[in-house]
Write a protein that holds these residues in place. Structure first.
Motif, PDB file in Angstrom:
ATOM      1  N   GLU A 137      33.406 -20.022  -6.860  1.00  0.00           N
ATOM      2  CA  GLU A 137      33.483 -19.115  -8.004  1.00  0.00           C
ATOM      3  C   GLU A 137      33.023 -19.801  -9.283  1.00  0.00           C
ATOM      4  OE1 GLU A 137      36.824 -16.372 -10.344  1.00  0.00           O
ATOM      5  OE2 GLU A 137      37.225 -17.151  -8.331  1.00  0.00           O
ATOM      6  N   ILE A 138      33.295 -21.095  -9.380  1.00  0.00           N
ATOM      7  CA  ILE A 138      32.899 -21.838 -10.583  1.00  0.00           C
ATOM      8  C   ILE A 138      31.401 -22.065 -10.619  1.00  0.00           C
ATOM      9  CG2 ILE A 138      33.068 -24.080 -11.742  1.00  0.00           C
ATOM     10  CD1 ILE A 138      35.976 -24.202 -10.682  1.00  0.00           C
ATOM     11  N   GLY A 141      29.202 -18.440  -9.988  1.00  0.00           N
ATOM     12  CA  GLY A 141      29.334 -17.361 -10.961  1.00  0.00           C
ATOM     13  C   GLY A 141      29.474 -17.812 -12.398  1.00  0.00           C
ATOM     14  N   ASN A 142      29.936 -19.055 -12.626  1.00  0.00           N
ATOM     15  CA  ASN A 142      30.207 -19.503 -13.992  1.00  0.00           C
ATOM     16  C   ASN A 142      29.648 -20.891 -14.276  1.00  0.00           C
ATOM     17  OD1 ASN A 142      32.395 -17.359 -14.978  1.00  0.00           O
ATOM     18  ND2 ASN A 142      32.911 -17.921 -12.882  1.00  0.00           N
ATOM     19  N   GLU A 143      28.593 -21.295 -13.576  1.00  0.00           N
ATOM     20  CA  GLU A 143      28.137 -22.680 -13.722  1.00  0.00           C
ATOM     21  C   GLU A 143      27.665 -23.001 -15.134  1.00  0.00           C
ATOM     22  OE1 GLU A 143      25.313 -26.016 -11.595  1.00  0.00           O
ATOM     23  OE2 GLU A 143      24.989 -23.903 -11.163  1.00  0.00           O
ATOM     24  N   ALA A 145      29.038 -22.347 -17.798  1.00  0.00           N
ATOM     25  CA  ALA A 145      30.188 -22.774 -18.598  1.00  0.00           C
ATOM     26  C   ALA A 145      30.675 -24.161 -18.215  1.00  0.00           C
ATOM     27  CB  ALA A 145      31.334 -21.774 -18.445  1.00  0.00           C
ATOM     28  N   CYS A 422      34.370 -27.745 -19.625  1.00  0.00           N
ATOM     29  CA  CYS A 422      34.200 -26.317 -19.857  1.00  0.00           C
ATOM     30  C   CYS A 422      33.736 -26.103 -21.302  1.00  0.00           C
ATOM     31  CB  CYS A 422      35.520 -25.587 -19.614  1.00  0.00           C
ATOM     32  SG  CYS A 422      35.419 -23.800 -19.798  1.00  0.00           S
ATOM     33  N   GLN A 424      32.985 -23.008 -22.648  1.00  0.00           N
ATOM     34  CA  GLN A 424      33.373 -21.708 -23.180  1.00  0.00           C
ATOM     35  C   GLN A 424      34.549 -21.171 -22.370  1.00  0.00           C
ATOM     36  OE1 GLN A 424      29.576 -19.750 -22.434  1.00  0.00           O
ATOM     37  NE2 GLN A 424      30.469 -18.554 -20.761  1.00  0.00           N
ATOM     38  N   CYS A 426      36.697 -19.004 -20.039  1.00  0.00           N
ATOM     39  CA  CYS A 426      36.316 -18.179 -18.886  1.00  0.00           C
ATOM     40  C   CYS A 426      37.524 -18.002 -17.974  1.00  0.00           C
ATOM     41  CB  CYS A 426      35.152 -18.811 -18.126  1.00  0.00           C
ATOM     42  SG  CYS A 426      35.513 -20.440 -17.460  1.00  0.00           S
ATOM     43  N   LYS A 427      37.363 -17.136 -16.989  1.00  0.00           N
ATOM     44  CA  LYS A 427      38.424 -16.868 -16.023  1.00  0.00           C
ATOM     45  C   LYS A 427      37.971 -17.315 -14.638  1.00  0.00           C
ATOM     46  CE  LYS A 427      41.290 -13.106 -17.808  1.00  0.00           C
ATOM     47  NZ  LYS A 427      42.555 -13.842 -17.560  1.00  0.00           N
ATOM     48  N   ILE A 428      38.848 -18.054 -13.945  1.00  0.00           N
ATOM     49  CA  ILE A 428      38.599 -18.517 -12.585  1.00  0.00           C
ATOM     50  C   ILE A 428      39.798 -18.128 -11.730  1.00  0.00           C
ATOM     51  CG2 ILE A 428      38.140 -20.487 -11.096  1.00  0.00           C
ATOM     52  CD1 ILE A 428      35.861 -19.895 -13.010  1.00  0.00           C
TER      53      ILE A 428
END
Length: 549
Positions: A137-138, A141-143, A145, A422, A424, A426-428
């Motif tokens: 997920e990190i 979807g959010n790399e 950040a 991190c 910014q 974000c939600k994990i």
């Protein structure tokens, strides 16, 4: 008042608002001054001096004001932070990490608090990832950040006049160095061009062991030391084109730099503290930087003279490639001498430390598991029959050797923790990860999780012979020994090629015996945590030639 200040500081990550940080800084200054006034007044019984009343009153006023601001912002929704172990004032969760090796301690804590766990180490907030689902997920979807590396004041001092790729901020500079490494220095074509070097150094490794061993006297060989020498010479020749005349000095200074880059001091643990920033520095980082630059300057000067005197434009080593790119000058970011020094140091340190660590773990596991050793030697005898030395072209058929290396990487990933910062909020997995938190992916724990691996603590290479088993190229998040995402190690092919030929040479040319009265199960596999996770004890073996050079 000082206790009030500490309590507010300990929980200020929960607070949001534009005036919180400036007000907190002012409160910190006044609290420290009040504490100092009281400290100096007590020995002289000067309890009622004007400076004490002044500082005490101002600190009390600001504490009340700050409390009012907190009450005003309390109606805002609070962050849903990941769970974690209980904390102490000031040091937070630090006492939990002092019980053993960090990657093992974090794994044990995550079994109680979940695969996404928050630790507070003094002023630092760390989110520990211990599952492949959370890592997926990190980094899928959010790399964006989590694209920054964790740095420290000591690292900044080491790279003051030139930033390498390991700790470079995500941006144009990092993209340029990444492209140079992937397209020029460590591409598949370049790794293949270094093939002759690897074969010569592997034969030299066998020759050295053969010359220092005799079946009659039972002399033992420090196999860890020999593997260190092999990887050093192989990397030095690939990077600089030839063995260095002052190799010992260069190795010493590079290893010192690796050690300094993995250390933290009070400035790292208390980044907002002015007192920590005023502490005297040891000067080790500055001396390290100057000595590294001096050695690198001599190497670059020698290589430039050699290249100018060589006919044609053929490039034989990494230094030649970098000097050519620097001379062309058509890049968006300047490739200065300082950047070249830092980049070469990063490449050499990573190649030496990571690859040698994997080789040493592989030999130790083969000695503990004689069944695996017999099978991989049988494969070597079949594939390499009639060969005087090991040639890389033949290694493509040694499938069992490949799964032995994979199993070693699973059980003993060289870097057990991958830190990211991190950038910014974000939600994990439903939890809030605040900006500035350090994300620690516990690769060691994920690769030993029984959820993904059958009998995870057992050295069992056969698990990788099945179809669909995870690979280490960064696409399978339950097996990421070289990292994942944009910051994945760019030298995977270079490292793997050296590991494969060195291990095949030792297995093909020698039988190996432990010292007398030492049982395979008694081999010390204790880990030492650092830039990489190495074995604490060195491995001494008696080589018995089976296919002499």
């Amino acid at each position: 008042c000082y206790i009030c200040f500490i309590s507010i500081h300990h929980n200020r990550i929960m607070v949001r608002g534009p005036y919180i940080e400036p007000l907190f800084d002012l409160l910190q200054v006044c609290a420290v001054r009040a504490r100092l006034s009281l400290t100096f007044a007590l020995p002289h019984m000067e309890y009622f001096t004007l400076p004490y009343y002044y500082h005490f009153g101002l600190c009390l006023f600001l504490s009340i004001l700050f409390h009012g601001v907190l009450r005003a912002t309390a109606k805002q929704p609070r962050l849903r932070l990941p769970p974690g172990p209980w904390q102490l004032p000031i040091i937070g969760s630090l006492h939990h990490l002092l019980r053993g090796l960090p990657h093992r301690t974090m794994r044990d804590l995550s079994l109680r608090h979940g695969p996404l766990m928050m630790l507070r180490v003094c002023e630092r907030v760390a989110i520990v990832v211990s599952s492949a689902e959370a890592a997926r997920e990190i980094y899928r979807g959010n790399e964006a950040a989590f694209s920054e590396r964790l740095t420290s004041p000591g690292i900044d001092e080491l790279y003051r006049h030139g930033q390498g790729i390991v700790f470079a901020p995500y941006g144009d500079h990092w993209r340029l160095l990444r492209r140079i490494l992937m397209m020029e220095l460590l591409s598949a074509r370049r790794v293949e061009a270094f093939r002759r070097i690897r074969e010569e150094e592997a034969a030299r490794l066998v020759s050295t062991i053969q010359a220092t061993s005799s079946p009659s006297d039972g002399r033992l060989v420090n196999i860890d030391e020999r593997l260190d020498e092999f990887m050093t010479d192989s990397a030095v020749r690939a990077i600089f084109g030839d063995r260095l005349p002052d190799r010992g000095a260069f190795l010493k200074i590079v290893k010192q730099g690796v050690g300094l880059s993995s250390l933290f001091d009070l400035r790292d643990l208390f980044p907002s503290s002015r007192l920590a920033r005023l502490l005297p520095r040891s000067g080790k980082a500055e001396r390290q930087r100057q000595e590294t630059f001096r050695l690198m300057d001599n190497i670059l000067k020698t290589r430039e003279e050699r290249r100018m005197g060589r006919e044609g434009d053929d490039e034989q080593d990494m230094v030649d490639v970098l000097l050519r790119i620097q001379k062309q000058g058509n890049t968006r970011v300047s490739l200065s001498d300082g950047v070249i020094r830092a980049l070469l140091t990063d490449v050499f340190a990573a190649a030496l430390d990571t690859t040698t660590t994997i080789l040493q773990w592989a030999m130790a596991e083969l000695m503990i598991n004689p069944r695996v050793m017999r099978r991989v030697q049988s494969e070597a005898d079949y594939v390499l029959a009639g060969h005087a030395t090991v040639q890389e072209a033949s290694l493509k058929s040694m499938q069992y050797l490949k799964v032995v290396i994979k199993e070693t990487l699973r059980l003993h990933p060289p870097a057990s923790l991958f830190p990211r910062v991190c950038v910014q909020d974000c939600k994990i997995q439903g939890y809030d990860v605040p900006r500035g938190a350090t994300m620690l992916t516990n690769t060691w724990a994920i690769s030993r999780d029984p959820k993904y691996w059958n009998e995870p603590e057992k050295f069992m290479p056969e698990r990788f012979e099945c179809d669909g088993v995870a690979d280490f190229r960064g696409l399978d998040f339950e097996f990421t020994p070289f990292g994942v995402g944009r910051r994945i190690c760019p030298g995977i092919d270079f490292a793997y090629a050296n590991i494969e030929i060195a291990l095949a040479s030792l297995i093909y040319h020698f039988d190996w015996e432990l010292p007398p009265r030492v049982d395979p199960k008694e081999i010390d596999m204790t880990e030492v945590f650092g830039a990489t996770v190495r074995r604490k004890a060195e491995l001494f073996l008696r080589p018995i030639p089976r296919v002499p050079l």
